[in-house]
Design a protein around this motif. Structure first.
Motif, PDB file in Angstrom:
ATOM      1  N   GLY A  50       0.816  -1.218   0.000  1.00  0.00           N
ATOM      2  CA  GLY A  50       0.000   0.000   0.000  1.00  0.00           C
ATOM      3  C   GLY A  50       0.841   1.255   0.000  1.00  0.00           C
ATOM      4  N   SER A  52       0.186  -0.122   4.044  1.00  0.00           N
ATOM      5  CA  SER A  52      -0.976  -0.129   4.922  1.00  0.00           C
ATOM      6  C   SER A  52      -0.580  -0.743   6.257  1.00  0.00           C
ATOM      7  N   ASP A  53      -1.262  -0.332   7.300  1.00  0.00           N
ATOM      8  CA  ASP A  53      -1.003  -0.903   8.633  1.00  0.00           C
ATOM      9  C   ASP A  53      -2.308  -0.814   9.421  1.00  0.00           C
ATOM     10  N   MET A  56      -3.666   3.018   9.301  1.00  0.00           N
ATOM     11  CA  MET A  56      -3.787   3.827   8.077  1.00  0.00           C
ATOM     12  C   MET A  56      -3.432   3.011   6.842  1.00  0.00           C
ATOM     13  N   TYR A  57      -3.877   3.509   5.681  1.00  0.00           N
ATOM     14  CA  TYR A  57      -3.522   2.857   4.415  1.00  0.00           C
ATOM     15  C   TYR A  57      -3.505   3.903   3.319  1.00  0.00           C
ATOM     16  N   VAL A  58      -2.740   3.619   2.277  1.00  0.00           N
ATOM     17  CA  VAL A  58      -2.644   4.560   1.164  1.00  0.00           C
ATOM     18  C   VAL A  58      -3.390   3.993  -0.037  1.00  0.00           C
ATOM     19  N   VAL A  59      -4.125   4.852  -0.731  1.00  0.00           N
ATOM     20  CA  VAL A  59      -4.702   4.454  -2.019  1.00  0.00           C
ATOM     21  C   VAL A  59      -4.194   5.417  -3.090  1.00  0.00           C
ATOM     22  N   PRO A  83      -0.974  -1.675  -5.282  1.00  0.00           N
ATOM     23  CA  PRO A  83      -0.344  -1.124  -4.086  1.00  0.00           C
ATOM     24  C   PRO A  83       1.173  -1.241  -4.130  1.00  0.00           C
ATOM     25  N   TYR A 108       3.045   8.001   2.989  1.00  0.00           N
ATOM     26  CA  TYR A 108       2.881   7.155   4.175  1.00  0.00           C
ATOM     27  C   TYR A 108       4.017   7.401   5.172  1.00  0.00           C
ATOM     28  N   ARG A 136      -9.490   3.397  10.230  1.00  0.00           N
ATOM     29  CA  ARG A 136      -8.160   3.735   9.722  1.00  0.00           C
ATOM     30  C   ARG A 136      -8.208   5.022   8.899  1.00  0.00           C
ATOM     31  N   GLU A 138      -7.389   7.058   5.698  1.00  0.00           N
ATOM     32  CA  GLU A 138      -7.118   6.801   4.282  1.00  0.00           C
ATOM     33  C   GLU A 138      -6.263   7.942   3.736  1.00  0.00           C
TER      34      GLU A 138
END
Ligand SMILES: [Zn+2]
Length: 394
Positions: A50, A52-53, A56-59, A83, A108, A136, A138
């Motif tokens: 990602g 991601s954890d 939080m996560y990234v898109v 990702p 991130y 979380r 985003e």
């Protein structure tokens, strides 16, 4: 004897943290073209693609995404780019900084880096103010939009478009740290209800977020080294050095070195935040000076008068003395700056929980920070908040 033999170390203990690259300033800023390698506190087995954890996560959207707001909220449900993935060693410092997936990884890393610092000042983890609705955060790595914003469950990053070159805010630590500052503040003070747009809450929020950006930036060793070497240890940004401030490549320092007092600002939130940010920065510099004097790196007369009124010859004398001391013992300067940074950063962080977001005034926020600071820091903060006309003299 195999005293140092450690299987965990040899195989790369996943609990030690995870490596990333961060640009302390955007890479187009002269002197900051190369990123720093940082270790974030999160373990490699807690972080996935990602990235991601659990918090939080990234898109990264395939097609143009509309910014969130009004009736648009996360989670993002459109088509996503694949990702970003870590290298075979599970660290995230494997990507080409010019590649698209690097945007997600860098955004991130910046968010985590800032959270690591402020969690440390607070002495406990930061719980998102929106965690009842969205477990979380985003992070949207790129939106074709000249802005960056943090809100209910999201942080999204557009790009600046000056001169036809698009510069993604995902590569801009200053912007990301500022937005994380908003999230930290709301998570600590709670969300205000029924206040109007020109309430002090919003000005304080801007001031706090700028301070988060400045103080977090001062956590990059490379940035402190560069700053001190360029100025030969002289952070006295008034008079002569005011020119340094105006041309300083570090955005945070340009914002923080202002002379504005409350009688000279409008009601516009960012304008009204400037004296507060100035008082924070001045307090860091004042504490830094005290430390230099205490360690024989500057003349004690430096502490005797208002530095804003420093005459030219006094300034030159001070500059020469610090430059000589800096040549001999730069580490004293570095320690002085990091201790000053932390004394003010910690007071800022700890003040948040004592504030009522619905009735907050800038004067109350200033008093709350002073109350959470130790002796010398409290005294400097009070003097500077008085000079800025944020609080009256007591
Ligand atoms: Zn802001």
């Amino acid at each position: 004897m195999r005293l140092l033999r450690d299987d965990a170390l040899e195989s790369g203990d996943v609990r030690l943290g995870t490596r990333f690259w961060i640009f302390p300033q955007p890479p187009f800023i002269p002197g900051y073209e190369q990123p720093d390698r940082v270790w974030l506190s999160i373990a490699r087995d807690e972080i996935g693609a990602g990235p991601s954890d659990p918090t939080m996560y990234v898109v990264d959207a395939v097609y143009d995404k509309q910014p969130y707001g009004f009736n648009r909220f996360p989670p993002f449900d459109g088509a996503r780019r694949p990702p970003a993935r870590p290298g075979p060693d599970r660290h995230f410092d494997n990507l080409d900084p010019a590649s698209r997936p690097f945007l997600a990884v860098h955004a991130y890393a910046c968010v985590r880096f800032v959270l690591d610092i402020w969690r440390s000042y607070l002495g406990r983890p930061i719980r998102w103010f929106f965690d009842q609705t969205f477990p979380r955060l985003e992070i949207v790595a790129f939106v074709d939009w000249d802005n960056a914003q943090a809100g209910y469950g999201f942080l999204e990053l557009g790009c600046s478009g000056i001169g036809g070159i698009k510069r993604p805010y995902a590569l801009n630590f200053d912007t990301i740290a500022h937005e994380v500052g908003h999230l930290i503040m709301l998570s600590e003070t709670g969300v205000p209800s029924g206040i109007s747009r020109d309430d002090d809450f919003f000005s304080f929020s801007e001031a706090f977020s700028d301070a988060v950006s400045l103080i977090s930036f001062l956590h990059f060793d490379s940035a402190i080294d560069r700053l001190l070497r360029r100025t030969k240890g002289n952070l006295l940004l008034y008079n002569e050095l005011n020119r340094f401030a105006e041309t300083s490549p570090e955005t945070q320092i340009r914002v923080a070195t202002n002379f504005r007092q409350m009688s000279a600002v409008t009601r516009e939130v960012h304008d009204r935040a400037l004296p507060f940010v100035g008082a924070i920065f001045d307090s860091i510099v004042d504490l830094y000076h005290r430390d230099l004097v205490a360690n024989g790196c500057a003349d004690s007369s430096l502490l005797d008068f208002d530095l804003r009124d420093l005459a030219r010859d006094e300034f030159d004398r001070f500059r020469q003395a610090t430059a000589e001391a800096f040549r001999v013992k730069p580490l004293i300067f570095k320690r002085a700056l990091t201790e000053a940074r932390d004394a003010i950063g910690q007071a800022l962080a700890l003040s948040l929980r004592t504030l009522d977001p619905n009735t907050l005034t800038l004067a109350q926020a200033a008093s709350a920070i002073i109350a959470k600071a130790d002796g010398a820091a409290a005294e400097r903060l009070e003097t500077n908040f008085v000079w800025r006309e944020i609080i009256g003299s007591r």
